[in-house]
Design a protein around this motif. Structure first.
Motif, mmCIF file in Angstrom:
data_model
loop_
_atom_site.group_PDB
_atom_site.id
_atom_site.type_symbol
_atom_site.label_atom_id
_atom_site.label_comp_id
_atom_site.label_asym_id
_atom_site.label_seq_id
_atom_site.Cartn_x
_atom_site.Cartn_y
_atom_site.Cartn_z
ATOM 1 N N ALA A 140 0.831 -1.202 0.000
ATOM 2 C CA ALA A 140 0.000 0.000 0.000
ATOM 3 C C ALA A 140 0.871 1.260 0.000
ATOM 4 O O ALA A 140 0.530 2.255 -0.655
ATOM 5 C CB ALA A 140 -0.922 -0.001 1.216
ATOM 6 N N ASN B 113 1.740 1.816 -3.486
ATOM 7 C CA ASN B 113 0.612 1.749 -4.418
ATOM 8 C C ASN B 113 0.691 0.506 -5.305
ATOM 9 O O ASN B 113 0.445 0.552 -6.514
ATOM 10 C CB ASN B 113 0.555 3.019 -5.282
ATOM 11 N N SER C 196 8.089 3.779 -8.916
ATOM 12 C CA SER C 196 7.716 2.417 -9.302
ATOM 13 C C SER C 196 8.285 2.059 -10.667
ATOM 14 O O SER C 196 8.492 2.927 -11.518
ATOM 15 C CB SER C 196 6.193 2.274 -9.341
ATOM 16 N N LYS D 250 2.607 6.274 0.480
ATOM 17 C CA LYS D 250 1.227 6.397 0.924
ATOM 18 C C LYS D 250 1.121 6.014 2.400
ATOM 19 O O LYS D 250 1.361 4.865 2.774
ATOM 20 C CB LYS D 250 0.299 5.492 0.096
#
Length: 248
Positions: free
Chosen positions: A154, A157, A178, A206
């Protein structure tokens, strides 16, 4: 000579060799490496320009120079992240583990049922290959099995689908980028290079950084597939003969 003592001390780490530049058969080699005075000491690495040694000629100084160079060629293999302590040691740093990595590359690999050992090992070897390319750089390579660390997924993401995936995390900035392309040696290497050149924007993670759940390390084997016992229709519904007996 001091370099002979150094060679004995560094056996198994750094190889030492000697070339007689007065020998006519060696003159082209000595000229190629720019040898003009004697003795000349140079440190050679694959695919890199030879480094001239300009320090003191005592054994200790030569050993320190060669060992420092050698350590920068050692690639740290990708490791399965199985605990919070390991995350701190190999990535974030803590009071007991001073931070030594500027970037942690975390791979989220498919469940072992989806790839079996051969597929998982192929992904791990891709990460190891990139690690070897950047040997000596302050980068750490880690991996987890898909779904084993949902809070970390999480943070980046990632999760639920699209495995394998990879995130490059900066502990100092608490930010990440990413992998956008396919999970391959070239794409992972491009991600690192683009981050170093500032070509890729990084984003804040996040939420709060996850605490890594302690999990059992993968045993390196294929997943064991449970074979369900087969039942015949007669076992479930009974045979015609049994039905006739019940009617009587």
């Amino acid at each position: 000579p001091a370099w002979i003592s150094a060679a004995k001390e560094l056996k198994g780490e750094v190889n030492f060799g000697a070339v007689n530049c007065d020998d006519a058969s060696n003159r082209d080699l000595c000229s190629e490496y720019g040898v003009q005075g004697f003795p000349t000491l140079k440190y050679l690495e694959p695919n890199k320009e030879a480094a001239k040694y300009s320090g003191m000629r005592d054994a200790k100084t030569i050993i320190d120079f060669a060992r420092t160079k050698y350590k920068k060629t050692i690639a740290v293999p990708a490791a399965e992240m199985t605990s919070q302590d390991m995350f701190e040691e190999r990535c974030t740093g803590s009071e007991s583990h001073p931070r030594k990595y500027h970037m942690c590359l975390v791979g989220f690999l498919p469940d072992i049922l989806d790839t079996q050992a051969s597929g998982r090992n192929a992904y791990i070897e891709m990460m190891n290959n990139v690690s070897r390319t950047h040997a000596g750089a302050p980068y750490s390579f880690l991996w987890v099995s898909a779904g084993s660390q949902p809070e970390l997924e999480a943070n980046f993401n990632i999760g639920g689908f699209g495995y394998p995936a990879l995130a490059a995390y900066s502990p100092k900035k608490n930010a990440y980028a990413s992998l956008k392309g396919g999970f391959s040696i070239q794409e992972i290497d491009n991600l690192i290079k683009d981050l170093r050149k500032g070509k890729i924007a990084v984003g804040a993670i996040k939420g709060d950084l996850a605490k890594i759940k302690t999990v059992a390390a993968w045993d390196g084997k294929d997943a064991s597939v449970q074979v369900e016992e087969e039942f015949s229709l007669e076992d479930i519904m009974g045979s015609d003969e049994e039905e006739r007996k019940e009617e009587l």
